[in-house]
Every structure is written in C-alpha cells, then in structure tokens.
Scaffold this motif. Structure first.
Motif, PDB file in Angstrom:
ATOM      1  N   VAL A  85      50.917   6.731  23.985  1.00 59.52           N
ATOM      2  CA  VAL A  85      49.971   7.331  24.918  1.00 59.52           C
ATOM      3  C   VAL A  85      50.634   8.499  25.638  1.00 59.52           C
ATOM      4  CG1 VAL A  85      50.551   5.961  26.981  1.00 59.52           C
ATOM      5  CG2 VAL A  85      48.179   6.698  26.604  1.00 59.52           C
ATOM      6  N   ASN A  86      49.829   9.463  26.077  1.00 59.23           N
ATOM      7  CA  ASN A  86      50.277  10.523  26.968  1.00 59.23           C
ATOM      8  C   ASN A  86      50.193  10.008  28.400  1.00 59.23           C
ATOM      9  OD1 ASN A  86      50.368  12.905  24.958  1.00 59.23           O
ATOM     10  ND2 ASN A  86      48.320  12.068  24.657  1.00 59.23           N
ATOM     11  N   VAL A  87      51.222  10.267  29.183  1.00 61.62           N
ATOM     12  CA  VAL A  87      51.310   9.679  30.521  1.00 61.62           C
ATOM     13  C   VAL A  87      51.208  10.778  31.567  1.00 61.62           C
ATOM     14  CG1 VAL A  87      52.633   8.174  32.043  1.00 61.62           C
ATOM     15  CG2 VAL A  87      52.821   7.905  29.551  1.00 61.62           C
ATOM     16  N   GLY A  88      50.193  10.683  32.434  1.00 57.85           N
ATOM     17  CA  GLY A  88      49.963  11.694  33.452  1.00 57.85           C
ATOM     18  C   GLY A  88      50.307  11.208  34.848  1.00 57.85           C
ATOM     19  N   PHE A  89      50.952  12.087  35.619  1.00 57.51           N
ATOM     20  CA  PHE A  89      51.297  11.826  37.017  1.00 57.51           C
ATOM     21  C   PHE A  89      50.592  12.895  37.852  1.00 57.51           C
ATOM     22  CE2 PHE A  89      54.547  10.139  34.342  1.00 57.51           C
ATOM     23  CZ  PHE A  89      55.013   8.983  34.962  1.00 57.51           C
ATOM     24  N   ILE A  99      48.066   8.135  40.056  1.00 55.03           N
ATOM     25  CA  ILE A  99      48.190   9.002  41.224  1.00 55.03           C
ATOM     26  C   ILE A  99      49.499   8.691  41.928  1.00 55.03           C
ATOM     27  CG2 ILE A  99      47.221   9.543  43.490  1.00 55.03           C
ATOM     28  CD1 ILE A  99      44.460   9.123  42.366  1.00 55.03           C
ATOM     29  N   VAL A 100      50.244   9.739  42.273  1.00 51.71           N
ATOM     30  CA  VAL A 100      51.514   9.591  42.990  1.00 51.71           C
ATOM     31  C   VAL A 100      51.457  10.413  44.264  1.00 51.71           C
ATOM     32  CG1 VAL A 100      52.832   9.155  40.882  1.00 51.71           C
ATOM     33  CG2 VAL A 100      52.573  11.503  41.706  1.00 51.71           C
ATOM     34  N   THR A 101      52.318  10.068  45.231  1.00 47.08           N
ATOM     35  CA  THR A 101      52.318  10.783  46.505  1.00 47.08           C
ATOM     36  C   THR A 101      53.055  12.109  46.415  1.00 47.08           C
ATOM     37  OG1 THR A 101      54.283   9.533  47.204  1.00 47.08           O
ATOM     38  CG2 THR A 101      52.128   8.655  47.856  1.00 47.08           C
ATOM     39  N   ASP A 102      54.060  12.203  45.549  1.00 45.04           N
ATOM     40  CA  ASP A 102      54.841  13.427  45.387  1.00 45.04           C
ATOM     41  C   ASP A 102      55.185  13.580  43.920  1.00 45.04           C
ATOM     42  OD1 ASP A 102      56.598  15.541  45.369  1.00 45.04           O
ATOM     43  OD2 ASP A 102      57.937  14.736  46.903  1.00 45.04           O
ATOM     44  N   VAL A 103      54.467  14.471  43.221  1.00 45.92           N
ATOM     45  CA  VAL A 103      54.652  14.593  41.779  1.00 45.92           C
ATOM     46  C   VAL A 103      56.036  15.125  41.428  1.00 45.92           C
ATOM     47  CG1 VAL A 103      53.755  16.946  41.511  1.00 45.92           C
ATOM     48  CG2 VAL A 103      53.429  15.273  39.682  1.00 45.92           C
ATOM     49  N   ASP A 104      56.626  15.918  42.321  1.00 47.94           N
ATOM     50  CA  ASP A 104      57.952  16.464  42.034  1.00 47.94           C
ATOM     51  C   ASP A 104      59.029  15.388  42.077  1.00 47.94           C
ATOM     52  OD1 ASP A 104      57.124  19.171  41.709  1.00 47.94           O
ATOM     53  OD2 ASP A 104      56.943  19.348  43.884  1.00 47.94           O
ATOM     54  N   ALA A 105      58.803  14.351  42.868  1.00 51.65           N
ATOM     55  CA  ALA A 105      59.775  13.256  42.982  1.00 51.65           C
ATOM     56  C   ALA A 105      59.435  12.082  42.073  1.00 51.65           C
ATOM     57  CB  ALA A 105      59.846  12.770  44.434  1.00 51.65           C
ATOM     58  N   ALA A 106      58.328  12.149  41.379  1.00 53.46           N
ATOM     59  CA  ALA A 106      57.895  11.029  40.531  1.00 53.46           C
ATOM     60  C   ALA A 106      58.867  10.821  39.366  1.00 53.46           C
ATOM     61  CB  ALA A 106      56.504  11.294  39.998  1.00 53.46           C
ATOM     62  N   PRO A 107      59.098   9.556  38.963  1.00 53.95           N
ATOM     63  CA  PRO A 107      60.031   9.254  37.862  1.00 53.95           C
ATOM     64  C   PRO A 107      59.402   9.518  36.500  1.00 53.95           C
ATOM     65  CG  PRO A 107      59.098   7.226  38.706  1.00 53.95           C
ATOM     66  CD  PRO A 107      58.562   8.327  39.575  1.00 53.95           C
ATOM     67  N   VAL A 108      59.037  10.768  36.252  1.00 49.40           N
ATOM     68  CA  VAL A 108      58.282  11.124  35.053  1.00 49.40           C
ATOM     69  C   VAL A 108      59.065  10.818  33.779  1.00 49.40           C
ATOM     70  CG1 VAL A 108      57.235  13.049  33.784  1.00 49.40           C
ATOM     71  CG2 VAL A 108      56.920  12.854  36.270  1.00 49.40           C
ATOM     72  N   LEU A 109      60.343  11.174  33.755  1.00 49.97           N
ATOM     73  CA  LEU A 109      61.118  11.013  32.527  1.00 49.97           C
ATOM     74  C   LEU A 109      61.341   9.552  32.171  1.00 49.97           C
ATOM     75  CD1 LEU A 109      63.759  13.876  32.909  1.00 49.97           C
ATOM     76  CD2 LEU A 109      61.554  13.911  31.740  1.00 49.97           C
ATOM     77  N   GLY A 117      40.438  11.578  38.372  1.00 43.56           N
ATOM     78  CA  GLY A 117      40.300  11.799  39.808  1.00 43.56           C
ATOM     79  C   GLY A 117      38.853  11.849  40.253  1.00 43.56           C
ATOM     80  N   ILE A 118      37.987  12.484  39.451  1.00 42.62           N
ATOM     81  CA  ILE A 118      36.561  12.525  39.785  1.00 42.62           C
ATOM     82  C   ILE A 118      35.966  11.128  39.717  1.00 42.62           C
ATOM     83  CG2 ILE A 118      34.315  13.354  38.999  1.00 42.62           C
ATOM     84  CD1 ILE A 118      35.718  15.965  38.162  1.00 42.62           C
ATOM     85  N   ARG A 119      36.320  10.373  38.690  1.00 41.41           N
ATOM     86  CA  ARG A 119      35.794   9.008  38.563  1.00 41.41           C
ATOM     87  C   ARG A 119      36.309   8.097  39.674  1.00 41.41           C
ATOM     88  NH1 ARG A 119      33.813   6.630  34.009  1.00 41.41           N
ATOM     89  NH2 ARG A 119      35.372   4.980  34.000  1.00 41.41           N
ATOM     90  N   ARG A 120      37.508   8.368  40.171  1.00 38.02           N
ATOM     91  CA  ARG A 120      38.045   7.578  41.289  1.00 38.02           C
ATOM     92  C   ARG A 120      37.437   7.979  42.626  1.00 38.02           C
ATOM     93  NH1 ARG A 120      44.427   6.068  40.930  1.00 38.02           N
ATOM     94  NH2 ARG A 120      44.611   5.644  38.696  1.00 38.02           N
ATOM     95  N   GLY A 121      36.738   9.119  42.652  1.00 30.98           N
ATOM     96  CA  GLY A 121      36.119   9.575  43.887  1.00 30.98           C
ATOM     97  C   GLY A 121      37.016  10.393  44.780  1.00 30.98           C
ATOM     98  N   VAL A 122      38.137  10.889  44.261  1.00 33.99           N
ATOM     99  CA  VAL A 122      39.070  11.660  45.092  1.00 33.99           C
ATOM    100  C   VAL A 122      39.047  13.145  44.752  1.00 33.99           C
ATOM    101  CG1 VAL A 122      40.567   9.673  45.458  1.00 33.99           C
ATOM    102  CG2 VAL A 122      41.015  11.211  43.522  1.00 33.99           C
ATOM    103  N   LEU A 123      38.337  13.547  43.684  1.00 34.78           N
ATOM    104  CA  LEU A 123      38.239  14.953  43.301  1.00 34.78           C
ATOM    105  C   LEU A 123      36.782  15.345  43.121  1.00 34.78           C
ATOM    106  CD1 LEU A 123      41.066  15.294  40.585  1.00 34.78           C
ATOM    107  CD2 LEU A 123      41.186  15.916  43.012  1.00 34.78           C
ATOM    108  N   THR A 124      36.521  16.641  43.272  1.00 36.87           N
ATOM    109  CA  THR A 124      35.190  17.207  43.062  1.00 36.87           C
ATOM    110  C   THR A 124      35.332  18.445  42.190  1.00 36.87           C
ATOM    111  OG1 THR A 124      34.456  16.426  45.230  1.00 36.87           O
ATOM    112  CG2 THR A 124      33.141  18.142  44.175  1.00 36.87           C
TER     113      THR A 124
END
Length: 289
Positions: free
Chosen positions: A204-208, A178-188, A243-250
């Motif tokens: 592995v596939n890496v998700g932000f 989980i990141v605070t701003d996905v557009d600014a995340a160092p994805v590359l 996110g659901i398992r972390r309790g932050v999504l429904t």
C-alpha cells in the motif's frame, strides 16, 4: 539497444518517459527498469512511464508505469501530468481533434488529461473507492470507528503504538493518517512498515497528512515500491478525499508536498477527483541498454 528518453518531474516526483510507440521496449525486464531507475548507476527516477498504443477503443494512448524497483503500478497522478505534456511536446497529439486533451488507458481503467494554457495540467483521476476488499485490504477483526462519512481502521505497529487510517483507492491503494506535524512524522520507518503490513496483501501507499486549515494540507507520502517521494499525485488525492470524508477539509484543497504544490477538488462520493499541478521537462537523452 539504444533508447531515447525524456526526464521529467511533477512537483519533484521524477520520471523517465519512453515513447514505446516508436521504440520497441518489449525485451526490457524488471531488472532493466530497476537499472534505469537507479540514481547511482542509471538515469534515476521514482517511476518510469511508457507511452504506448491503446488496446481499448476510444482511448488515445496507453499509459504504463513501473516503479524504480521494477514493479508495475496501477496509477500515478504526477506521472499523468507529465504524460500529457510529453505527448503534446513530442507532437504525438497532432492527429487528435483536441491536441491538449487526451484520454488514456491505465491498468485499472481510463483517465482524461488536459494541458492548460498556463502550462499546468489538470487530470480527471476518476471517482475514489472505499471498499477495503477492492484495495485490497484485509480488515476482518480490526477495531474501527466512524468519523463523519469515513471509517477509520485501527492498525497496531510492531512497537505497540496504534494508528487510525483511512482507506482510499485512486486506482491504486492508499492508507492515510492525520499527524500533528508532518515534518516530524516517522515517515521512513512507519511508512516502510505499513507498506508491507499483513492487512495489505499487495502492499500500500502510505500517506501522512497535516491539516493546516480546511483548504490547505501538508503531506508526505511513502510510495509502494519507491519509498518516500517528493510528491505523489494519487497520494495527494487520497489525502484530500480522506480529509473531506472525515469532515476536516473542504474542497478545493491546496496540497503542499516537499517538492511543490498541487490543487485537488472533489465534490463527494461518486464524483471524480480533479488534480491540477505542474509538469516539467528536465532534459532529453539517449541510453544504451
């Protein structure tokens, strides 16, 4: 060798689709898949999809996937949506009792794909897995902490910073943070480093993921063997599950990727993930190999 193909995309995640039932592709090599997937010198795509005859009883088709680096991949959700639209549009489902719903064999099991009346596609992605050894991931000695139903693994990067990641298998391996701003995340940079981190012997596939509210996230995915793509179906599923398992999504959750939006529903451990989204045909063509 002259081959017919169709160029397709699902939320910007683009594919070359071959009918390998009516065309013999057995002579093609990893070098050929790389050449076809090259955006400067080939057709260009994130992945290459083959429609083949099944080898498992009860399946309608076999679904084989190559990354644009020539490597085989276990699963691709956006590709699955394009797959079912392709076999329907090409008349390959006419012999089936339900022409809009097909069962397909993939490298790690089976999936059911459904073409909806509005042109969208719903894919039963199967139940996610969370056992690290099954991804596979080597987690011995890594610091961990619990968050709701999830176990977060603390991974140290080469520049010294640490990231808490969730491990999810959608038939292929995913590491989600989980990141605070996905557009600014160092994805590359971080995506490329985590893809080949020693804890992932098969990469592995890496998700932000940025949580907008309990029913909406934004994601960027650095795909194993393809780099960052405009969308990744299994990556979107893995992010929602984490996110659901972390309790932050429904459930259900709207997933906004750079190439479009997907809808993901998951009822919890042991239940399948249902993914709905677009599948678009771009053009048909023929290429000489």
């Amino acid at each position: 060798m002259e081959l017919k193909f169709t160029k397709m995309h699902g939320a910007g995640n683009d594919f070359i689709v071959f009918n390998a039932i009516e065309q013999d592709l057995s002579a093609l090599t990893a070098d050929d898949w790389r050449a076809l997937g090259n955006r400067q010198f080939g057709i260009g795509a994130d992945q290459i999809l083959l429609v083949e005859k099944p080898t498992i009883a009860g399946m309608d088709f076999k679904y084989t996937i190559y990354n644009n680096d020539g490597s085989l991949v276990e699963n691709c959700g956006n590709g699955a949506r394009c797959f079912v639209k392709y076999v329907y549009d090409q008349g390959l489902t006419q012999h089936l009792a339900n022409t809009r719903e097909v069962a397909v064999q993939i490298a790690t099991g089976t999936m059911v794909l459904k073409l909806n009346d509005d042109g969208s596609v719903t894919v039963n992605m199967g139940a996610p897995g969370f056992v690290a050894a099954d991804l596979p991931a080597v987690v011995d000695g890594l610091p961990t902490r619990a968050q709701a139903e999830d176990t977060l693994y603390e991974v140290q990067l080469t520049h010294g910073e640490r990231r808490d990641i969730s491990l999810v298998s959608m038939g292929n391996p995913h590491a989600v943070q989980i990141v605070t701003d996905v557009d600014a995340a160092p994805v590359l940079t971080e995506g490329a480093e985590l893809e080949v981190h020693p804890m992932f012997p098969r990469r592995v596939n890496v998700g932000f993921m940025q949580v907008m509210n309990p029913h909406h996230i934004k994601v960027r995915i650095f795909e194993r063997g393809a780099g960052e793509t405009l969308a990744c179906g299994t990556g979107a599923c893995a992010a929602v599950v984490a996110g659901i398992r972390r309790g932050v999504l429904t459930s259900p959750v709207r997933v906004s990727a750079r190439g479009g939006e997907l809808s993901i529903a998951w009822a919890g451990t042991g239940e399948p993930v249902l993914m709905s989204g677009p599948a678009v045909t771009v053009f048909d063509g023929q290429i000489t190999i």
